[in-house]
Motif scaffolding. Structure first.
Motif, short mmCIF file in Angstrom:
data_model
loop_
_atom_site.label_atom_id
_atom_site.label_comp_id
_atom_site.label_asym_id
_atom_site.label_seq_id
_atom_site.Cartn_x
_atom_site.Cartn_y
_atom_site.Cartn_z
N GLU A 268 -4.36 -34.49 -50.31
CA GLU A 268 -2.77 -34.53 -50.72
C GLU A 268 -2.10 -35.21 -49.74
O GLU A 268 -1.31 -36.27 -49.96
CB GLU A 268 -2.19 -33.08 -51.31
N ASN B 103 -5.77 -30.15 -52.47
CA ASN B 103 -5.49 -29.36 -53.65
C ASN B 103 -6.52 -28.82 -54.23
O ASN B 103 -7.80 -29.29 -54.29
CB ASN B 103 -4.82 -30.48 -54.57
N PRO C 252 7.72 -22.37 -48.90
CA PRO C 252 7.22 -23.60 -49.67
C PRO C 252 7.35 -24.95 -49.27
O PRO C 252 8.44 -25.15 -48.56
CB PRO C 252 8.14 -23.45 -51.06
N ASN C 253 6.47 -25.90 -49.47
CA ASN C 253 6.31 -27.22 -48.78
C ASN C 253 6.32 -27.24 -47.18
O ASN C 253 6.63 -28.39 -46.58
CB ASN C 253 7.47 -27.85 -49.33
N ASP D 119 6.52 -30.91 -42.73
CA ASP D 119 6.96 -30.76 -44.22
C ASP D 119 6.02 -31.64 -45.04
O ASP D 119 5.68 -32.79 -44.67
CB ASP D 119 8.37 -31.71 -44.18
N LEU D 120 5.31 -31.01 -46.04
CA LEU D 120 4.23 -31.33 -46.70
C LEU D 120 4.46 -32.61 -47.62
O LEU D 120 3.82 -33.34 -48.22
CB LEU D 120 3.52 -30.30 -47.38
N ARG D 121 5.93 -32.65 -48.08
CA ARG D 121 6.39 -33.58 -49.11
C ARG D 121 6.34 -35.01 -48.26
O ARG D 121 6.22 -36.05 -48.83
CB ARG D 121 7.63 -33.14 -49.67
N GLN E 134 -3.35 -24.61 -52.48
CA GLN E 134 -3.91 -25.66 -51.42
C GLN E 134 -4.69 -25.13 -50.41
O GLN E 134 -4.41 -23.71 -50.33
CB GLN E 134 -2.60 -26.20 -50.68
#
Length: 666
Positions: free
Chosen positions: A484, A477, A504-505, A520-522, A454
């Motif tokens: 994203e 991405n 991560p994330n 938080d990328l989620r 990313q």
């Protein structure tokens, strides 16, 4: 021989039980009929004895035959249950209460599910006999009979033992390789539980390959092989204990602090660090390399190219970059030098760009160097023989401001992310033209960072449009070149961003509104928002539990992410332009904005500058033992017996100062 002994044992046990039952009946009969007359008690005792004698002489008269039993099974479970209830009711009149209870336990009348369990048990036995190809003749010779009403506890016990041996449990033999494949999906807690099952499982759960994989999975001994350690279980335990100690040292600021100084360098211009190397460039044109593991390394002194060394005055060093094998520096006159971190001394590669160098980037895991001079971008890489070659040169519409090389791409396919005004480009050597990733007129890009999959950058708001939404961070991405997620809605501009080293994330960034935020990328939500620096955040980095941030006022702060609380802070004079940490070390650099301070020296030709104008590079090491006293000043270690603490003309804030005779003033 064993069968004869077992049969004799059973006969003797039956006789003992029969004798015991007769005695118990004789003893228990008066107690059960204590209110009856004596002649009635004798008559009842005689009738019971005669009944038992008849039963012993001809037991088949009261028991159903095998043919009769088979007809009863075919009639159904309900009919069998009625017969058992009737026979039990008849026998309960002639037997003591505890004998009837034992009989009911043997007959399975303690619960309604026992009949279903018996049926399922019989079905499984038949299925097991078919799968194992048990001889049918042997089954006919020794048929397993159901416990009769008249059989004793010994017969039932022996039959139960035989049933347990019929269907084996934990008796399946698997190949060691197959069992190891199954156990490799377990974590350390589950392996510890499996080791308590049996000796065979303990040997399998302590296999060195399983614990070696756990070590690598948790981030320890990444470059090691299985044969490097005799016991990987102990190695993992030691690594976890060491990590726990290091984390405690981080929380309590226990460790050693060193200032990396170069007296002849004048003012500090730029700093870069990677692994255990720290590279610094100065206004005097000197480049200094420190190896924090081997402080006396001969590669610490890097020589400048002849063109920059012979020019008067010598050009300043604008940008420096370092990784595990190479160190690079870009000068004010457009020259770029490249050294080896192992040998140092003369540059291994040198070239000059027209004009000044605006951006310099180096891949953290491969020998690839990217340089931007104005709108021109150049990528260099060594070939198989070690000779440096130019992979590509690209001309962009606007001057380049930020340049980043994507990590984890290897030697074959380097990828660069470039910011030029309002546009973000992806540059690949195999493609003729750069690929435009993002562009919005009037919304310039303020910061940029990339991971192996990313790329994230901060976009500045125009400020004049209504419902503009504030400043944003766009995450794209790299494979699909698609957006994203878009996070943030801040009033101030995003000044720094870290995606490469974050968990991560997660994404951590700093803003001019004095806050450090973790997204938080989620979900796109803000996990942590900290009021950190009153002059804005200039650099930031985070991992899975802590955040280290630097501000324009010269303050370095360490935060605990879950508690959103400050652990400790350090202050220096100039803004913090560089923050880089790993598991046990931290490198910070306070770089002054004014590179040519007035009145810094007695003469302008002096090579040295006053300390307050130079800038500071601090190296923190938290891997030392917490009981070490090296990080504490000697004056703080003095006690009331030693008088050396008073040579500094100060009074220690301890009760010993008030003791009589401890100080000359007393």
């Amino acid at each position: 021989m064993a069968d004869n002994e077992l049969a004799a044992f059973r006969e003797r046990w039956k006789q003992e039980l029969t004798t015991t039952k007769e005695d118990q009946r004789l003893v228990s009969a008066p107690s059960s009929s204590g209110t009856l007359p004596r002649h009635q008690e004798e008559k009842e005792r005689d009738s019971k004895n005669r009944y038992f004698e008849e039963f012993c002489q001809n037991p088949n008269t009261r028991e159903p035959t095998e043919d009769h039993k088979s007809s009863e099974r075919s009639a159904g479970i309900e009919h069998e249950g009625r017969d058992e209830e009737q026979s039990t009711a008849e026998e309960s009149e002639d037997q003591p209460e505890y004998v009837s209870i034992a009989k009911s336990l043997l007959d399975g009348r303690t619960g309604p599910l026992l009949d279903r369990i018996e049926v399922e048990r019989t079905r499984r036995k038949r299925k097991y006999q078919k799968t194992t190809n048990v001889c049918s003749t042997s089954m006919q010779q020794q048929p397993q009979k159901k416990a009769h009403k008249g059989e004793g506890l010994v017969d039932q016990l022996i039959q139960d033992l035989n049933d347990v041996n019929d269907i084996p449990f934990f008796d399946i033999e698997l190949p060691y390789e197959l069992a190891s494949k199954i156990f490799q999906y377990l974590n350390r807690t589950e392996l510890g539980r499996c080791a308590q099952v049996s000796k065979a499982w303990k040997v399998l759960a302590e296999d060195g390959v399983l614990w070696f994989r756990l070590c690598v999975k948790e981030g320890y001994h990444q470059d090691a092989s299985v044969s490097d350690s005799p016991c990987w279980k102990s190695a993992l335990r030691d690594c976890r204990n060491s990590a726990k100690s290091v984390r405690s040292n981080w929380n309590n600021r226990v460790g050693s602090i060193s200032q990396l100084q170069f007296e002849l360098g004048k003012v500090l211009c730029d700093v870069s660090s990677s692994d255990h190397f720290v590279l610094a460039g100065y206004t005097s044109g000197d480049v200094r390399l420190w190896d924090t593991i081997h402080w006396d390394s001969t590669a610490s002194y890097l020589k400048t190219n002849s063109l920059s060394a012979n020019s008067q005055p010598r050009p300043h060093v604008n940008h420096v970059q370092v990784n595990g094998t190479l160190a690079a520096a870009a000068y004010e006159d457009g020259c770029v030098d490249l050294w080896s971190t192992e040998t140092g001394a003369e540059p291994v590669h040198h070239y000059q760009c027209p004009g000044g160098v605006q951006a310099l980037a180096m891949s953290p895991d491969s020998p690839v160097l990217a340089c931007a001079a104005g709108p021109d971008v150049r990528l260099d890489q060594p070939d198989d023989c070690g000779y440096w070659r130019t992979l590509c040169q690209v001309h962009l519409p606007k001057p380049v401001e930020i340049l980043v090389l994507v990590p984890g791409r290897g030697h074959q396919c380097p990828l660069a992310a470039v910011v030029a005004g309002e546009s973000v480009y992806l540059l690949k050597p195999r493609e003729d033209e750069p690929r435009m990733l993002h562009t919005v007129y009037g919304h310039p890009v303020t910061c940029l960072d990339s991971s192996n999959s990313q790329v994230a950058f901060g976009v500045k708001s125009s400020g004049w449009a209504m419902h503009d939404g504030g400043n944003k961070i766009h995450v794209y991405n790299l494979e699909t070149s698609q957006l994203e997620i878009c996070v943030g809605n801040s009033v101030g501009d995003f000044t720094c961003i870290n995606l490469r080293d974050s968990a991560p994330n997660l994404l951590v960034c700093g803003n001019k509104d004095r806050r450090v935020r973790v997204f938080d990328l989620r979900s796109g939500s803000s996990v942590v928002s900290l009021y950190a620096h009153h002059l804005g955040v200039t650099s930031v980095q985070a991992d899975d539990w802590k955040i280290v941030s630097g501000g324009g006022e010269g303050l370095v702060c360490v935060w605990e992410m879950r508690k959103a609380a400050k652990l400790w802070e350090m202050h220096n004079r100039h803004p913090v332009r560089h923050v880089r940490f790993n598991t046990s070390t931290l490198v910070t650099a306070n770089i002054p904005d004014d590179k040519s301070p007035r009145g810094a020296c007695i003469t302008d030709d002096d090579l040295t500058a006053h300390r307050r104008h130079r800038g500071v590079i601090c190296h923190y090491d938290f891997s030392e033992d917490a009981t070490s006293q090296d990080h504490i000043l000697p004056i703080c270690r003095s006690n009331y017996i030693e008088s050396s603490g008073y040579n500094y003309n100060i009074g220690l804030a301890v009760p010993y100062d008030r003791l009589a005779g401890s100080h000359p003033s007393h």
